[in-house]
Design a protein around this motif. Sequence first.
Motif, PDB file in Angstrom:
ATOM      1  N   THR A   1      39.755  42.427  29.552  1.00  0.00           N
ATOM      2  CA  THR A   1      40.393  41.015  29.964  1.00  0.00           C
ATOM      3  C   THR A   1      41.669  41.564  29.246  1.00  0.00           C
ATOM      4  O   THR A   1      41.716  41.046  27.231  1.00  0.00           O
ATOM      5  CB  THR A   1      39.816  39.906  29.960  1.00  0.00           C
ATOM      6  N   VAL A  38      45.230  39.057  28.071  1.00  0.00           N
ATOM      7  CA  VAL A  38      46.035  37.671  28.335  1.00  0.00           C
ATOM      8  C   VAL A  38      47.233  38.394  28.064  1.00  0.00           C
ATOM      9  O   VAL A  38      47.596  38.482  26.486  1.00  0.00           O
ATOM     10  CB  VAL A  38      45.914  36.373  27.811  1.00  0.00           C
ATOM     11  N   PRO A  77      49.905  32.327  31.107  1.00  0.00           N
ATOM     12  CA  PRO A  77      49.522  33.449  30.489  1.00  0.00           C
ATOM     13  C   PRO A  77      49.544  34.704  32.205  1.00  0.00           C
ATOM     14  O   PRO A  77      50.164  33.817  33.599  1.00  0.00           O
ATOM     15  CB  PRO A  77      48.196  32.882  30.382  1.00  0.00           C
ATOM     16  N   THR A 107      45.909  37.484  33.509  1.00  0.00           N
ATOM     17  CA  THR A 107      45.145  37.932  33.099  1.00  0.00           C
ATOM     18  C   THR A 107      44.965  39.026  33.895  1.00  0.00           C
ATOM     19  O   THR A 107      45.238  38.999  35.696  1.00  0.00           O
ATOM     20  CB  THR A 107      43.923  36.238  33.194  1.00  0.00           C
ATOM     21  N   GLU A 156      42.529  42.096  34.369  1.00  0.00           N
ATOM     22  CA  GLU A 156      40.923  42.566  34.639  1.00  0.00           C
ATOM     23  C   GLU A 156      41.918  44.590  34.033  1.00  0.00           C
ATOM     24  O   GLU A 156      41.995  45.296  35.309  1.00  0.00           O
ATOM     25  CB  GLU A 156      39.810  42.737  35.447  1.00  0.00           C
ATOM     26  N   ASP A 161      44.988  36.445  37.405  1.00  0.00           N
ATOM     27  CA  ASP A 161      45.048  34.664  37.691  1.00  0.00           C
ATOM     28  C   ASP A 161      46.493  34.830  37.062  1.00  0.00           C
ATOM     29  O   ASP A 161      46.895  35.500  36.114  1.00  0.00           O
ATOM     30  CB  ASP A 161      43.957  34.206  36.277  1.00  0.00           C
ATOM     31  N   THR A 178      41.177  39.705  25.443  1.00  0.00           N
ATOM     32  CA  THR A 178      40.268  38.615  25.179  1.00  0.00           C
ATOM     33  C   THR A 178      38.492  38.790  24.946  1.00  0.00           C
ATOM     34  O   THR A 178      38.543  37.669  25.094  1.00  0.00           O
ATOM     35  CB  THR A 178      40.822  37.579  26.191  1.00  0.00           C
TER      36      THR A 178
END
Length: 252
Positions: A78, A80, A87, A89, A91, A222, A242
């Motif tokens: 992950t 960020v 932020p 996010t 994947e 996100d 992260t």
Amino acid sequence: MRLKFSQFLVLFLMIGGLMLGGCSTEQVSSNTSPASTTTSKVTETSSNSTAKVTTVSENKSESIPGMKNLPRLDGKATVVMTVKGSPITIEVDGDNAPITAGNFVDLVQKGFYDGLTFHRVVRDPQPFVVQGGDPRGDGTGGYVDQKIGTERRIPLEIKPEGEDEPVYGQIIKKKPVLTHKLGAVAMARSQMPDSASSQFYFALADLAFLDSNYAVFGYVTDGFDVVNQIQQGDKIDSAKVTQGAENLKTPE
């Protein structure tokens, strides 16, 4: 449905803009755009349809020179990315794109993306991409690996549905596992398949016509509203891993 000439021209220009700009033989990875022109894509797909497929296992014997020296992500991670204080996010999928994902995570770990500019944003006449990751800020740069003294280049990496391993260096006709759906994150490159370096783009819409031509390596999970607000010239405040940093494998 047959495209009108005006629609084809718009598509041609949008895709061409994804490529690295004005590249020479030595700068092939520096002129990255998420896509080559429609004409060149069709030609490459046709010409490579009978070409030898290179897989991960074959790579161990250097079927594609230099691949054993590239970072690799074995699993997920992950990242960020912060833009204008907000932020995003991501994947990153090393299960289906280990080399492409490994390259991205490695550059994040190095702090390479911090402070870089989004040099290309296309929303009109329809949502297309937000592109960044160029240290020069003009679409002609890539990551210079100090170990080799030149730009790091990674091969086009596509894992077809139903296959156990990705295919390398080939534009294929099969549907990939990782598609250009809304929120996809993929590598920009020049017309040469194995020319990606550090430039990446966010897909602002479903862009199925780029599938199997450009390597998707993750998705925004996100903060896509932040992506939608990025303007040309905005900078990446920071990018940090992260979760999943232990999955990154780098050559000695």
